[in-house]
Design an enzyme around this catalytic site. Structure first.
Site, PDB file in Angstrom:
ATOM      1  N   CYS A  33     -65.137 -44.697   6.439  1.00  0.00           N
ATOM      2  CA  CYS A  33     -65.457 -45.215   7.984  1.00  0.00           C
ATOM      3  C   CYS A  33     -66.589 -44.358   8.393  1.00  0.00           C
ATOM      4  O   CYS A  33     -66.881 -44.723   9.640  1.00  0.00           O
ATOM      5  CB  CYS A  33     -64.351 -45.209   8.714  1.00  0.00           C
ATOM      6  N   CYS A 102     -68.733 -39.680  17.431  1.00  0.00           N
ATOM      7  CA  CYS A 102     -68.871 -38.419  16.430  1.00  0.00           C
ATOM      8  C   CYS A 102     -68.050 -37.145  17.152  1.00  0.00           C
ATOM      9  O   CYS A 102     -67.307 -36.471  16.741  1.00  0.00           O
ATOM     10  CB  CYS A 102     -70.240 -37.994  15.991  1.00  0.00           C
TER      11      CYS A 102
END
Lengths: 170, 390
Positions: A33, A102
């Site tokens: 992913c 992130c």
């Protein structure tokens, strides 16, 4: 594209590596992913005495991991549990909008490592094995376009307003 | 520190002759080519010359060249222009899974207004099977749009064969040649294409200018509407400075191509071989022989490409992780996924493209620096450890 702080932490990452015989291990994401962060903890008296990371990911993911370890080091577990994605992003002087995900991964990895430590203390975990938190797509009925903030339904592949790709992998 | 530029797909520096010619126009010619007085006629002459130069790159007739604002506009014009023109004949369009975003997103918009799109799979080298194209054609098919060469892996498609099929079945055929034009020879007198897109910034011309080749008789509606410029195909007062730049870049690309092609091929060979010798666990993408000579796509196992690109930049080497136009996207390249590559490996892909200024010393520099940078990132990667343990 990246702030000077992000670039500094990417180019000179702090606390890279593993801790052999770590007291807690958190592993989030997977390379499929896009990003994967592993966090290793050494805990003494409920304080994070040492912390290290290994990351597969973009410059932002590496910088987030590095900053996260800086923020967490020396903190009590309760304090460290309160570190949010936003704290990491702010300490990095911001991340590009499309890289904010992130920072989510970073805090998740830290929290997973702490949970893993606590589970081990409670003898819940199989010794030596880090807790794996599958970073499943967030279960949401609506999602917001990261580019124009327009609400889109379910698993729409692209934003109905601006046409941008909607990243469902995260 | 000398800087090594190996991202010529994103942008190429202007050819000195292009720069000179554009300066000439900026300094001396401001007229509107549509004006019949002397100022207008000076501009019209410059426009004509650029049209001839651009046509010569493709061995086309000058009147078949339509100047545009770049490759993206050319592609948009070709696809939407045919779709609009042929709307009563049918609403089916054939393409591939690995086209440039300008093709894919234009087709996405056409889907909204009920056009049906067949997107063909490619093999692991990125090649489309002409037989699959033939099979996909129905009575409703109005357009086939397939790139000449892929901009991320360099694979060159069997355009001649696909063109023959399209011609036989009387379907308009557009090829997006943005990655190929000015790099490899193209001759539209022999190549059965009706429409072909190109962009000047791929071959040392300016950004923001391109062309659409329209074979005479091809049904196409204008995309940008207004006045009668560009043979009524593209309205708006011409971007003369840019167009002159395109014309000169096309001329220089044509003249220099015979020397440049073998030089590119040698650099490519040197780079691939050098990387293979120095770094384990690499995968080279694209077709081994039917491939652009100035492009190397390499996937580095266990790491992510952006970090690699940033660390190489730190060492004064500029490369890309994927086409610049898609780098804002978080998704793994649809091109690499289209060839069947797994997501993790696709994330670690570097795109290296040569230009007319690239030297063997540039390749040596990359070969010297890249192994260390790759190792730094691999040492940081949790999956490298695991794989080493396996």
């Amino acid at each position: 594209m990246y702030s000077p702080t992000v670039l500094d932490h990417f180019k000179n990452p702090r606390n890279v590596g593993e801790i052999s015989e770590a007291d807690g291990v958190g592993e989030v994401g997977n390379p499929v992913c896009g990003d994967m962060i592993n966090v290793y903890l050494k805990v003494n008296n409920d304080v994070i005495e040492d912390i290290k990371f290994k990351t597969f990911g973009c410059g932002a993911a590496i910088a987030v991991s590095s900053m996260l370890t800086e923020l967490a080091k020396g903190k009590t577990l309760d304090e460290a549990m309160k570190i949010t994605n936003n704290d990491v992003a702010q300490a990095l002087e911001g991340l590009p909008k499309n890289k904010l995900h992130c920072s989510n991964l970073g805090a998740d990895a830290l929290h997973a490592a702490i949970k893993n430590y606590r589970d081990r203390q409670a003898n819940k975990a199989v010794s030596g094995e880090g807790e794996k938190v599958p970073h499943a797509p967030e279960k949401i009925d609506a999602c917001y376009c990261p580019y124009c903030d327009m609400e889109n339904k379910g698993e729409a592949p692209f934003c109905k307003s601006c046409g941008a790709d909607l990243p469902h992998e995260h | 520190m000398s800087v090594v530029y190996l991202d010529n797909y994103a942008a190429t520096p202007l050819h000195p002759k292009v720069k000179e010619g554009m300066h000439q126009i900026v300094d001396n010619v401001f007229g509107n080519p549509s004006s019949d007085h002397r100022f207008g006629q000076a501009a019209a002459e410059a426009l004509d010359q650029a049209r001839q130069q651009t046509a010569a790159l493709l061995n086309a007739e000058p009147q078949d060249i339509v100047f545009t604002s770049g490759g993206t506009e050319s592609v948009n014009h070709a696809i939407k222009g045919v779709a609009f023109s042929q709307r009563e004949k049918g609403r089916h369009i054939i393409t591939t899974n690995i086209e440039h975003k300008s093709v894919l997103n234009t087709l996405r918009t056409l889907r909204l207004v009920d056009y049906k799109i067949t997107s063909l799979d490619v093999d692991s080298h990125g090649l489309v099977d002409p037989a699959a194209v033939a099979q996909a054609i129905t009575a409703e098919t109005i357009l086939i749009t397939i790139q000449m060469a892929n901009n991320e892996i360099g694979t060159v498609q069997p355009i001649a064969e696909i063109g023959r099929i399209a011609k036989e079945r009387k379907v308009v055929f557009h090829t997006d040649a943005v990655a190929a034009a000015g790099i490899i020879p193209i001759n539209v007198k022999e190549l059965p294409v009706d429409l072909l897109s190109l962009a000047a910034n791929q071959f040392n011309g300016p950004s923001g200018v391109g062309a659409l080749y329209v074979r005479r008789g091809t049904p196409i509606w204008p995309l940008i509407e207004g006045g009668v410029q560009e043979n009524r195909k593209r309205a708006g007062t011409e971007n003369l400075v840019g167009i002159v730049g395109l014309g000169l870049a096309a001329e220089m690309a044509r003249l220099e191509m015979p020397d440049r092609l073998p030089r590119f091929q040698a650099l490519r060979q040197k780079l691939i071989q050098g990387l293979q010798e120095r770094i384990p666990h690499l995968v080279f993408n694209g077709h081994p022989t039917q491939v652009l000579p100035h492009l190397v796509s390499v996937s580095v196992e266990f790491i992510e490409g952006e970090g690699l690109m940033l660390l190489l930049d730190e060492e004064g080497i500029c490369v890309a992780t994927r086409s610049a136009c898609a780098s804002g996207s978080l998704r793994a390249s649809h091109v690499l996924i289209g060839t069947g590559m797994d997501f993790a490996l696709a994330q670690g892909t570097l795109l290296i493209t040569f230009g007319r200024d690239t030297t063997a010393a540039d390749i040596d520099r990359l070969l010297e620096v890249m192994p260390g940078v790759v190792q730094t990132l691999r040492d940081m990667s949790p999956i490298y450890q695991k794989s080493a343990a396996n």
